[in-house]
Design a protein around this motif. Structure first.
Motif, short mmCIF file in Angstrom:
data_model
loop_
_atom_site.label_atom_id
_atom_site.label_comp_id
_atom_site.label_asym_id
_atom_site.label_seq_id
_atom_site.Cartn_x
_atom_site.Cartn_y
_atom_site.Cartn_z
N GLY A 58 0.82 -1.21 0.10
CA GLY A 58 -0.04 0.02 0.05
C GLY A 58 0.88 1.35 -0.04
N SER A 59 0.39 2.35 0.46
CA SER A 59 1.05 3.51 0.52
C SER A 59 0.67 4.14 1.90
CB SER A 59 0.81 4.58 -0.54
OG SER A 59 1.61 5.66 -0.46
N TRP A 60 1.34 3.68 2.87
CA TRP A 60 0.99 4.46 4.15
C TRP A 60 1.01 5.81 4.44
CZ3 TRP A 60 3.31 0.36 8.10
CH2 TRP A 60 2.90 -0.90 7.73
N PRO A 61 -0.04 6.41 5.14
CA PRO A 61 -1.14 6.13 5.56
C PRO A 61 -2.42 6.43 4.86
CG PRO A 61 -0.56 8.61 6.15
CD PRO A 61 0.42 7.98 5.17
N TYR A 62 -2.26 6.48 3.53
CA TYR A 62 -3.31 6.63 2.62
C TYR A 62 -3.98 5.50 2.17
CZ TYR A 62 -0.98 11.09 2.72
OH TYR A 62 -0.47 12.34 3.00
N ILE A 63 -3.07 4.40 2.00
CA ILE A 63 -3.44 3.05 1.31
C ILE A 63 -2.86 2.04 2.30
CG2 ILE A 63 -3.46 1.53 -0.60
CD1 ILE A 63 -2.67 3.82 -2.39
N ILE A 64 -3.94 1.18 2.71
CA ILE A 64 -3.45 0.19 3.83
C ILE A 64 -4.15 -1.09 3.54
CG2 ILE A 64 -3.33 -0.39 6.23
CD1 ILE A 64 -3.72 2.69 6.66
N VAL A 65 -3.29 -2.15 3.38
CA VAL A 65 -3.88 -3.58 2.97
C VAL A 65 -3.92 -4.41 4.30
CG1 VAL A 65 -3.66 -5.53 1.48
CG2 VAL A 65 -3.42 -3.37 0.61
N ALA A 66 -4.91 -5.17 4.62
CA ALA A 66 -5.08 -5.94 5.69
C ALA A 66 -5.58 -7.15 5.39
CB ALA A 66 -5.98 -5.11 6.93
#
Length: 142
Positions: A58-66
């Motif tokens: 992802g691209s923290w803090p904008y895109i977060i994969v869980a």
């Protein structure tokens, strides 16, 4: 301590009903790092890297994969969720391989669009990524 909330949903690959852990919603009170803190004590874990070289998932803090997995009477459903600037979505699969393919497609989208740092040379689609880049980073242990 977090109270685990469950939801009834349908798996994407087999279209069967399952009861699975809810991905916590973004309360919009903070940023993505604050949202990642809401995963503590739940079935969900942040997936920071993807593929053989550990590229950004992802691209923290904008895109977060869980990711998460659970158990029911038919086996283990596998889930992935994504939080993009506060908007969350969840996808469940009966097969771990189907989940990995879906995560690969999600991560590929962010790589190809320049939103995440991915490999320098990318194919036209996620489906033709080398096999080693359609799986979790080997150093990831959660």
């Amino acid at each position: 301590m977090s109270t685990q909330t469950l939801t009834h949903t349908i798996t994407t690959d087999t279209l069967e009903p399952v009861t699975a852990p809810v991905l916590p919603a973004d309360d919009r009170a903070g940023d993505g790092y604050d949202w990642m803190d809401t995963l503590e004590g739940t079935a969900w874990s942040v997936l920071p890297n993807w593929g053989s070289e550990g590229r950004d998932a992802g691209s923290w803090p904008y895109i977060i994969v869980a990711v998460a997995r659970t158990r029911d009477r038919n086996g283990e459903p596998f889930g992935y969720g994504i939080c993009v600037e506060g908007d969350t979505a969840t996808h469940w699969f009966r097969s771990q391989d189907a989940c990995f393919e879906a995560v690969s497609a999600e991560v590929f989208y962010h790589w190809i669009s320049g939103q995440s740092d991915g490999p320098d040379s990318l194919p036209a689609t996620a489906a033709v990524l080398p096999e080693q880049d359609r799986k979790p980073y080997p150093g990831w242990t959660s």
